[in-house]
Design a protein around this motif. Sequence first.
Motif, mmCIF file in Angstrom:
data_model
loop_
_atom_site.group_PDB
_atom_site.id
_atom_site.type_symbol
_atom_site.label_atom_id
_atom_site.label_comp_id
_atom_site.label_asym_id
_atom_site.label_seq_id
_atom_site.Cartn_x
_atom_site.Cartn_y
_atom_site.Cartn_z
ATOM 1 N N TYR A 9 0.831 -1.210 0.000
ATOM 2 C CA TYR A 9 0.000 0.000 0.000
ATOM 3 C C TYR A 9 0.863 1.257 0.000
ATOM 4 C CZ TYR A 9 -3.871 -3.114 0.813
ATOM 5 O OH TYR A 9 -4.794 -4.103 0.661
ATOM 6 N N GLN A 11 2.802 4.636 0.893
ATOM 7 C CA GLN A 11 3.569 4.974 2.082
ATOM 8 C C GLN A 11 2.717 5.771 3.067
ATOM 9 O OE1 GLN A 11 7.064 7.220 1.166
ATOM 10 N NE2 GLN A 11 8.216 6.164 2.735
ATOM 11 N N LEU A 12 2.825 5.391 4.335
ATOM 12 C CA LEU A 12 2.106 6.076 5.399
ATOM 13 C C LEU A 12 2.884 7.306 5.841
ATOM 14 C CD1 LEU A 12 1.216 2.914 7.507
ATOM 15 C CD2 LEU A 12 -0.291 4.186 5.977
ATOM 16 N N GLY A 13 2.244 8.183 6.583
ATOM 17 C CA GLY A 13 2.887 9.390 7.071
ATOM 18 C C GLY A 13 4.140 9.127 7.879
ATOM 19 N N TRP A 17 5.445 1.196 4.535
ATOM 20 C CA TRP A 17 4.438 0.681 3.608
ATOM 21 C C TRP A 17 3.742 -0.502 4.263
ATOM 22 C CZ3 TRP A 17 9.387 1.970 2.175
ATOM 23 C CH2 TRP A 17 9.513 2.974 1.224
ATOM 24 N N ARG A 18 2.421 -0.490 4.287
ATOM 25 C CA ARG A 18 1.680 -1.643 4.814
ATOM 26 C C ARG A 18 1.734 -2.730 3.747
ATOM 27 N NH1 ARG A 18 -4.377 -2.758 5.099
ATOM 28 N NH2 ARG A 18 -4.423 -0.936 3.783
ATOM 29 N N LEU A 28 4.508 -3.514 8.594
ATOM 30 C CA LEU A 28 4.984 -2.321 7.900
ATOM 31 C C LEU A 28 6.438 -2.521 7.495
ATOM 32 C CD1 LEU A 28 3.562 0.542 10.137
ATOM 33 C CD2 LEU A 28 2.714 -0.215 7.921
ATOM 34 N N TYR A 30 9.652 -0.571 6.484
ATOM 35 C CA TYR A 30 10.127 0.801 6.649
ATOM 36 C C TYR A 30 11.233 1.196 5.686
ATOM 37 C CZ TYR A 30 7.239 1.507 10.684
ATOM 38 O OH TYR A 30 6.154 1.646 11.516
#
Length: 68
Positions: A9, A11-13, A17-18, A28, A30
């Motif tokens: 998915y 990239q998260l804040g 990445w999930r 996640l 990293y």
Amino acid sequence: MAMVPIVVYPQLGMGGWRVTARGRILGLAYADVIEFLRRAGLPDAEERLDDPSWGKWRGGRAQHCEAA
């Protein structure tokens, strides 16, 4: 279309990445999604993720994922 086994998915804040496998969250990643998947038990992760029947990158291509 059948569900692809591996989904990465956007990239998260917080910078990770999930990653899911067959609908289950693996965790996640990293820094290196390929290394994350190798450690999760997929030794040929790089080849598999380039195969659209195995992997899907939401929000971008694998080669363009960069750490935040």
